[in-house]
Design a protein around this motif. Structure first.
Motif, PDB file in Angstrom:
ATOM      1  N   PHE A   5       0.850  -1.197   0.000  1.00  0.00           N
ATOM      2  CA  PHE A   5       0.000   0.000   0.000  1.00  0.00           C
ATOM      3  C   PHE A   5       0.879   1.239   0.000  1.00  0.00           C
ATOM      4  O   PHE A   5       2.081   1.187   0.278  1.00  0.00           O
ATOM      5  CB  PHE A   5      -0.945   0.016   1.215  1.00  0.00           C
ATOM      6  CG  PHE A   5      -0.248   0.257   2.532  1.00  0.00           C
ATOM      7  CD1 PHE A   5      -0.068   1.544   3.027  1.00  0.00           C
ATOM      8  CD2 PHE A   5       0.237  -0.810   3.279  1.00  0.00           C
ATOM      9  CE1 PHE A   5       0.584   1.760   4.238  1.00  0.00           C
ATOM     10  CE2 PHE A   5       0.890  -0.593   4.492  1.00  0.00           C
ATOM     11  CZ  PHE A   5       1.071   0.690   4.968  1.00  0.00           C
ATOM     12  N   LYS A   7       0.703   5.287   1.513  1.00  0.00           N
ATOM     13  CA  LYS A   7      -0.033   6.236   2.355  1.00  0.00           C
ATOM     14  C   LYS A   7       0.197   7.631   1.771  1.00  0.00           C
ATOM     15  O   LYS A   7       1.340   8.075   1.623  1.00  0.00           O
ATOM     16  CB  LYS A   7       0.498   6.146   3.793  1.00  0.00           C
ATOM     17  CG  LYS A   7      -0.248   6.968   4.810  1.00  0.00           C
ATOM     18  CD  LYS A   7      -1.485   6.265   5.337  1.00  0.00           C
ATOM     19  CE  LYS A   7      -2.332   7.191   6.189  1.00  0.00           C
ATOM     20  NZ  LYS A   7      -1.673   7.639   7.412  1.00  0.00           N
ATOM     21  N   VAL A  16      -5.041   5.396   2.686  1.00  0.00           N
ATOM     22  CA  VAL A  16      -4.306   4.183   2.324  1.00  0.00           C
ATOM     23  C   VAL A  16      -4.767   3.838   0.910  1.00  0.00           C
ATOM     24  O   VAL A  16      -5.971   3.759   0.649  1.00  0.00           O
ATOM     25  CB  VAL A  16      -4.636   3.029   3.298  1.00  0.00           C
ATOM     26  CG1 VAL A  16      -4.111   1.707   2.762  1.00  0.00           C
ATOM     27  CG2 VAL A  16      -4.055   3.320   4.680  1.00  0.00           C
ATOM     28  N   ILE A  32     -11.560  -3.517   5.665  1.00  0.00           N
ATOM     29  CA  ILE A  32     -11.173  -2.124   5.401  1.00  0.00           C
ATOM     30  C   ILE A  32     -11.303  -1.288   6.673  1.00  0.00           C
ATOM     31  O   ILE A  32     -10.407  -0.503   7.012  1.00  0.00           O
ATOM     32  CB  ILE A  32     -12.019  -1.549   4.234  1.00  0.00           C
ATOM     33  CG1 ILE A  32     -11.545  -2.186   2.915  1.00  0.00           C
ATOM     34  CG2 ILE A  32     -11.935  -0.022   4.186  1.00  0.00           C
ATOM     35  CD1 ILE A  32     -12.388  -1.845   1.716  1.00  0.00           C
ATOM     36  N   ALA A  36      -8.321   0.655   8.563  1.00  0.00           N
ATOM     37  CA  ALA A  36      -8.400   2.118   8.713  1.00  0.00           C
ATOM     38  C   ALA A  36      -8.292   2.554  10.168  1.00  0.00           C
ATOM     39  O   ALA A  36      -8.082   3.742  10.441  1.00  0.00           O
ATOM     40  CB  ALA A  36      -9.718   2.624   8.116  1.00  0.00           C
ATOM     41  N   CYS A  44      -6.388   5.726   8.574  1.00  0.00           N
ATOM     42  CA  CYS A  44      -6.596   6.659   7.449  1.00  0.00           C
ATOM     43  C   CYS A  44      -7.994   7.245   7.543  1.00  0.00           C
ATOM     44  O   CYS A  44      -8.867   6.701   8.214  1.00  0.00           O
ATOM     45  CB  CYS A  44      -6.440   5.939   6.100  1.00  0.00           C
ATOM     46  SG  CYS A  44      -7.605   4.594   5.858  1.00  0.00           S
ATOM     47  N   PHE A  47     -10.016   4.732   2.687  1.00  0.00           N
ATOM     48  CA  PHE A  47      -9.267   3.613   2.122  1.00  0.00           C
ATOM     49  C   PHE A  47      -9.613   3.578   0.633  1.00  0.00           C
ATOM     50  O   PHE A  47     -10.783   3.494   0.263  1.00  0.00           O
ATOM     51  CB  PHE A  47      -9.702   2.309   2.818  1.00  0.00           C
ATOM     52  CG  PHE A  47      -8.826   1.144   2.509  1.00  0.00           C
ATOM     53  CD1 PHE A  47      -7.836   0.744   3.399  1.00  0.00           C
ATOM     54  CD2 PHE A  47      -8.983   0.432   1.325  1.00  0.00           C
ATOM     55  CE1 PHE A  47      -7.016  -0.344   3.120  1.00  0.00           C
ATOM     56  CE2 PHE A  47      -8.174  -0.649   1.028  1.00  0.00           C
ATOM     57  CZ  PHE A  47      -7.191  -1.046   1.935  1.00  0.00           C
ATOM     58  N   THR A  49      -9.158   1.995  -3.194  1.00  0.00           N
ATOM     59  CA  THR A  49      -8.772   0.829  -3.983  1.00  0.00           C
ATOM     60  C   THR A  49      -8.786   1.210  -5.459  1.00  0.00           C
ATOM     61  O   THR A  49      -9.808   1.675  -5.973  1.00  0.00           O
ATOM     62  CB  THR A  49      -9.767  -0.340  -3.748  1.00  0.00           C
ATOM     63  OG1 THR A  49      -9.918  -0.524  -2.339  1.00  0.00           O
ATOM     64  CG2 THR A  49      -9.236  -1.622  -4.369  1.00  0.00           C
ATOM     65  N   PRO A  66     -13.628   5.009   6.973  1.00  0.00           N
ATOM     66  CA  PRO A  66     -13.101   4.110   8.013  1.00  0.00           C
ATOM     67  C   PRO A  66     -14.173   3.304   8.748  1.00  0.00           C
ATOM     68  O   PRO A  66     -13.839   2.356   9.439  1.00  0.00           O
ATOM     69  CB  PRO A  66     -12.365   5.049   8.980  1.00  0.00           C
ATOM     70  CG  PRO A  66     -12.703   6.416   8.572  1.00  0.00           C
ATOM     71  CD  PRO A  66     -13.238   6.407   7.189  1.00  0.00           C
TER      72      PRO A  66
END
Ligand SMILES: N[C@@H](CCC[C@H](N)C(=O)O)C(=O)O
Length: 276
Positions: A5, A7, A16, A32, A36, A44, A47, A49, A66
């Motif tokens: 990943f 950041k 992330v 997730i 998070a 984070c 998140f 993707t 999150p």
């Protein structure tokens, strides 16, 4: 399974970012949410993707809060992902697809990343609200705040205009408004103090995330709602706790947002160590 990943953050609104373009990853809302978590996971505000995109876009970006909920827009993550794709392709212009549509982004001289967040949607069903009403004035009062305006930037936003942001306990008011029955999909809640028509201070309580240092789509909604209320010009500096974004609501309807992005670190996590 080890998953790499990155950041990144935009004004401290942190993400992330994982790459699932070549292969689907075992990432589900519960996992997730665990990743998070700032104490037991990576931590984070969102998140992100990356997934394969249909022709016309460089990548598809999926956004999770999150709490595991999926969001239709995230302005700062869009700018971070744009910078990532620009580094990858060597281009200064990329297009990112989200569940809400295609967002073109470019690198400006000096390195700022600008994204075209598209047109705000102003109808009550667009936000969405629970019943028909004028979205420029919602009949809501909570403590010392009242009469917010609402719009959708691909995700739901309401903006309260206040006299003195520093005197306001917005971290207490935010969650009560996020979950108000008027917002069937909950909402991101902004508390804005207009300093001048070209300078607005705002703090955003984010749906599914809580207080963040910056919220890009919230900054867009702040400008749009302030302009609709006659409080701001079409271009303004929107100052958030984490820094300032340059916002413009163009006459053709598109909202442009410019600001810095940064990578904090790279890493990898063991997906099996988090709930499936
Ligand atoms: N940080 C974001 C907004 C993220 C999504 C939001 N919490 C929602 O649920 O709509 C931004 O920069 O726009």
């Amino acid at each position: 399974m080890q998953i790499p990943f990155r950041k990144m953050h935009g004004l401290g609104n942190d993400f992330v970012i994982v790459d699932a373009r070549a292969k689907a990853l075992p990432l589900h809302p519960a996992r997730i949410a665990a990743l998070a978590d700032r104490h037991r996971g990576i931590g984070c505000d969102q998140f992100i993707t990356l997934e394969p995109a249909a022709p016309g876009a460089d990548a598809f970006m999926r956004i999770h809060n999150p709490d595991g909920s999926e969001a239709g827009a995230c302005g700062n993550a869009t700018r971070c992902v744009a910078a990532l794709l620009m580094a990858e392709t060597g281009r200064d212009e990329v297009t990112i697809r989200t569940v809400s549509g295609e967002l073109p982004a470019e690198r400006l001289p000096g390195g700022m990343i600008r994204v075209d967040m598209g047109q705000p949607r102003l109808g009550w069903q667009d936000v969405p609200l629970a019943e028909e009403m004028d979205t420029a004035h919602l009949p809501l009062t909570l403590g010392e705040v009242a009469d917010p305006a609402a719009c959708s930037m691909g995700n739901p936003h309401a903006t309260f205009f206040v006299e003195d942001l520093d005197a306001l306990d917005w971290r207490v008011l935010g969650p009560q408004m996020e979950n108000h029955p008027l917002f069937p999909q909950r909402a991101n809640i902004g508390f804005a103090q207009v300093i001048t028509p070209e300078h607005i201070r705002v703090a955003i309580w984010e749906r599914g995330a809580g207080p963040t240092l910056a919220c890009g789509s919230g900054a867009c909604a702040t400008l749009v709602n302030a302009h609709r209320r006659g409080l701001a010009t079409r271009r303004a500096q929107v100052e958030l706790p984490g820094g300032t974004l340059d916002l413009e609501w163009r006459l053709d309807g598109a909202v442009l947002m410019s600001g810095p992005v940064a990578t904090s670190f790279l890493g990898q996590f063991d997906a099996d160590a988090f709930p499936a």
